[in-house]
Design a protein around this motif. Sequence first.
Motif, PDB file in Angstrom:
ATOM      1  N   GLY B   5       0.816  -1.214   0.000  1.00 46.04           N
ATOM      2  CA  GLY B   5       0.000   0.000   0.000  1.00 46.04           C
ATOM      3  C   GLY B   5       0.845   1.258   0.000  1.00 46.04           C
ATOM      4  O   GLY B   5       0.375   2.321   0.381  1.00 46.04           O
ATOM      5  N   ALA B   6       2.113   1.161  -0.419  1.00 51.92           N
ATOM      6  CA  ALA B   6       3.007   2.325  -0.357  1.00 51.92           C
ATOM      7  C   ALA B   6       2.564   3.435  -1.304  1.00 51.92           C
ATOM      8  O   ALA B   6       2.085   3.177  -2.401  1.00 51.92           O
ATOM      9  N   VAL B   7       2.717   4.646  -0.843  1.00 49.35           N
ATOM     10  CA  VAL B   7       2.385   5.855  -1.593  1.00 49.35           C
ATOM     11  C   VAL B   7       3.657   6.681  -1.567  1.00 49.35           C
ATOM     12  O   VAL B   7       4.212   6.904  -0.500  1.00 49.35           O
ATOM     13  N   GLU B   8       4.130   7.116  -2.710  1.00 42.30           N
ATOM     14  CA  GLU B   8       5.398   7.838  -2.678  1.00 42.30           C
ATOM     15  C   GLU B   8       5.290   9.196  -3.335  1.00 42.30           C
ATOM     16  O   GLU B   8       4.434   9.427  -4.180  1.00 42.30           O
ATOM     17  N   GLY B   9       6.185  10.081  -2.927  1.00 44.86           N
ATOM     18  CA  GLY B   9       6.355  11.333  -3.634  1.00 44.86           C
ATOM     19  C   GLY B   9       5.199  12.306  -3.512  1.00 44.86           C
ATOM     20  O   GLY B   9       4.865  13.025  -4.445  1.00 44.86           O
ATOM     21  N   ILE B  10       4.587  12.361  -2.351  1.00 44.16           N
ATOM     22  CA  ILE B  10       3.527  13.347  -2.101  1.00 44.16           C
ATOM     23  C   ILE B  10       4.150  14.746  -2.214  1.00 44.16           C
ATOM     24  O   ILE B  10       5.227  15.002  -1.678  1.00 44.16           O
ATOM     25  N   ALA B  94      -5.480   8.490  -2.713  1.00 42.05           N
ATOM     26  CA  ALA B  94      -4.017   8.350  -2.702  1.00 42.05           C
ATOM     27  C   ALA B  94      -3.561   6.909  -2.903  1.00 42.05           C
ATOM     28  O   ALA B  94      -2.371   6.650  -3.062  1.00 42.05           O
ATOM     29  N   VAL B 101      -3.691  14.021  -8.430  1.00 38.88           N
ATOM     30  CA  VAL B 101      -3.194  15.014  -7.469  1.00 38.88           C
ATOM     31  C   VAL B 101      -4.335  15.897  -6.978  1.00 38.88           C
ATOM     32  O   VAL B 101      -4.913  16.681  -7.720  1.00 38.88           O
ATOM     33  N   PRO B 104      -5.056  14.041  -0.700  1.00 39.23           N
ATOM     34  CA  PRO B 104      -4.584  12.647  -0.811  1.00 39.23           C
ATOM     35  C   PRO B 104      -5.105  11.703   0.278  1.00 39.23           C
ATOM     36  O   PRO B 104      -4.333  11.125   1.030  1.00 39.23           O
ATOM     37  N   TRP B 105      -6.410  11.511   0.326  1.00 41.23           N
ATOM     38  CA  TRP B 105      -6.978  10.618   1.343  1.00 41.23           C
ATOM     39  C   TRP B 105      -6.508   9.180   1.150  1.00 41.23           C
ATOM     40  O   TRP B 105      -6.478   8.685   0.019  1.00 41.23           O
ATOM     41  N   LEU B 106      -6.221   8.509   2.244  1.00 42.72           N
ATOM     42  CA  LEU B 106      -5.920   7.077   2.189  1.00 42.72           C
ATOM     43  C   LEU B 106      -7.170   6.233   2.443  1.00 42.72           C
ATOM     44  O   LEU B 106      -7.272   5.125   1.924  1.00 42.72           O
ATOM     45  N   MET B 252       5.271   5.700  13.948  1.00 42.76           N
ATOM     46  CA  MET B 252       5.718   6.187  12.643  1.00 42.76           C
ATOM     47  C   MET B 252       5.077   5.441  11.487  1.00 42.76           C
ATOM     48  O   MET B 252       4.622   6.040  10.529  1.00 42.76           O
ATOM     49  N   THR B 253       5.023   4.118  11.572  1.00 40.03           N
ATOM     50  CA  THR B 253       4.561   3.331  10.420  1.00 40.03           C
ATOM     51  C   THR B 253       3.072   3.027  10.497  1.00 40.03           C
ATOM     52  O   THR B 253       2.487   2.604   9.507  1.00 40.03           O
ATOM     53  N   ARG B 254       2.487   3.178  11.674  1.00 40.31           N
ATOM     54  CA  ARG B 254       1.095   2.804  11.958  1.00 40.31           C
ATOM     55  C   ARG B 254       0.859   1.297  11.824  1.00 40.31           C
ATOM     56  O   ARG B 254      -0.284   0.851  11.869  1.00 40.31           O
TER      57      ARG B 254
END
Lengths: 355, 355
Positions: B5-10, B94, B101, B104-106, B252-254
């Motif tokens: 579920g990684a999201v990068e570059g916000i 997101a 863009v 960016p809701w998860l 940090m990671t939840r």
Amino acid sequence: MTTTGAVEGISTDELQLALRNSGMPLEALRWPVTPLGLHYLLIHYDIPAVDVDTWRLELGGRVARPVSLSLGELQQRETVELPVTMECAGNGRARLDPRPVSQPWLGEAIGTAVWTGTPLAALLTEAGMEGAAVEVLFTGLDRGVEGGEPQAYERSLPVAEALDSGAILAWAVNGVPLPPQHGFPLRVVIPGWYGMTNVKWLHRITVLDAPFAGYQQARGYRIRQAEDEDGTPVTRMVPRALMAPPGVPDFMTRRRFTEAGTHRVEGRAWSGWGEIVHVDVSVDGGATWADAELGDAPGRHAWRGWSFYWRAEPGEHVLCCRASDSAGNTQPLEPDWNLGGYCNNAVQRVFVTVS
Amino acid sequence: MTTTGAVEGISTDELQLALRNSGMPLEALRWPVTPLGLHYLLIHYDIPAVDVDTWRLELGGRVARPVSLSLGELQQRETVELPVTMECAGNGRARLDPRPVSQPWLGEAIGTAVWTGTPLAALLTEAGMEGAAVEVLFTGLDRGVEGGEPQAYERSLPVAEALDSGAILAWAVNGVPLPPQHGFPLRVVIPGWYGMTNVKWLHRITVLDAPFAGYQQARGYRIRQAEDEDGTPVTRMVPRALMAPPGVPDFMTRRRFTEAGTHRVEGRAWSGWGEIVHVDVSVDGGATWADAELGDAPGRHAWRGWSFYWRAEPGEHVLCCRASDSAGNTQPLEPDWNLGGYCNNAVQRVFVTVS
């Protein structure tokens, strides 16, 4: 100063934190007391579910007479109302370069609330702190893992601060019982200190004969340049002024748009080290500065209003504001970097297009 | 399904939005009605300052008898209380790849509130809509720029939905007057529809004889694959189940941590298209599924509770949940991509370490 304030490459971890911790939208600077639901929130772990019928506050450790009180019993004690401006120690962290990875605040981690509770000092005095007492530890009911260590959230205060800072044990905010996110049923509020010290979901106070060495004191919330330094603890809020951005925003970029003419720009300023004695404003990105007019504060420990008449001419402008306090502290133009990203009070920059 | 579920570059723009719009921390799923201050907020422009003494609701356009009412006059009318689950149409945006863009809701852009107000249909009937009426337009006091167009926030509803959806004009939430961020002094609440239709800071209702072609209707909130498509409008909420993540989080990671044993996993599920008739749960990342037990809903238009007993064994686990409604809709395992990032109801994935 950087010209755009751009922040790039926010990670999943940072985004998750940004979505569960909320900032105060800066237009809310218009209210001297922040409406409930707009005050910033930083919640390390989960908001705990607390059954107030079985909950008690336990005060123990190096005291002559340990205390155990229900919420009803606490509410029988001397009650005060305290308007307090509170800020997260990590406010402005995401503006640092390189960016410390944690909750990525840009500058909105603030709020002012009127807290109702009972003075901490009176309760400590009644319990009778022993001569060996050096710190007072506050333990919350919120639990999680941080830096690899399972823990309850807890932070300590030096005895002198616990007695003399005007701290209260608060069960209400803005006239209503604490909502879950503000620490129901009880939290400590320490005027002038950054948010991390104002432990929520408080259930235990322990008088210690040695400095507390738990995670949030020994590893978190220290100003240092590298992991192997001890550093110095984060304590009181350094001064900061913020303006309510003039005009209207673009949805996506948050750039501001307004029309030529004279605009009254308003904001608020605060410091945990003394009174706000001066705010100045720049309308040319920090090249030149002029005095703002100072206004009122909702209380001795709350932000002070300020205003400035800006004669806006067509074009692109960068507005800045800068506060100074009675202890001689002034906001810097550029941030002071540190590993944890604490206490970044570099001046705010607001980008405005005037047509 | 992706494995992390990684999201990068916000980007800066996305971060600014994430910090001013707030999600509901998912542990708040424990409450059938979301406590004030924890309901999600999506605010396109600035929260406007409204002087309720001069504010009036104006109802005009294609009606026989235009209406102008103060808040006090509105509050004399028939009053109802309506528990409603509301979700942002961009919830889950997101998680899409490539990521549209915007805010960016998860997955946390939800909440359930009890709204107090007066039925919209009765007011429209009194005003006497003309035969030519096709849509009802709601205009807010919030102003900004979006897609290059200066605008007030406004959205329309087909006449049939305005009359038959059970919509109300609401002046209170959870028993208190609307706070500024929820639309003080008045907003419209349309059960079952995504949040964008529930216009806040409402001051004008206009009955139209042609479909509204403003930004938020013609450009925003449409399901399409490319800019040059008309697409179809976003309307009612597709079904979604969410669980309160079990155990405790890493700051940090939840990531979640809990102990081996039987855990009662709880959550809530909703749909704008019908009743929730089924929720199933997977404890192996979606490979196998088992039925959850359905519970109560705080109202016909609000989410329904569900629970599941999980026999947790040591190791790494991925928990998922999936809702189905009475209209035959079921959540997909993978998102359906669209340009605006709307209606992504792919199943939630919660990563848990059991020791």
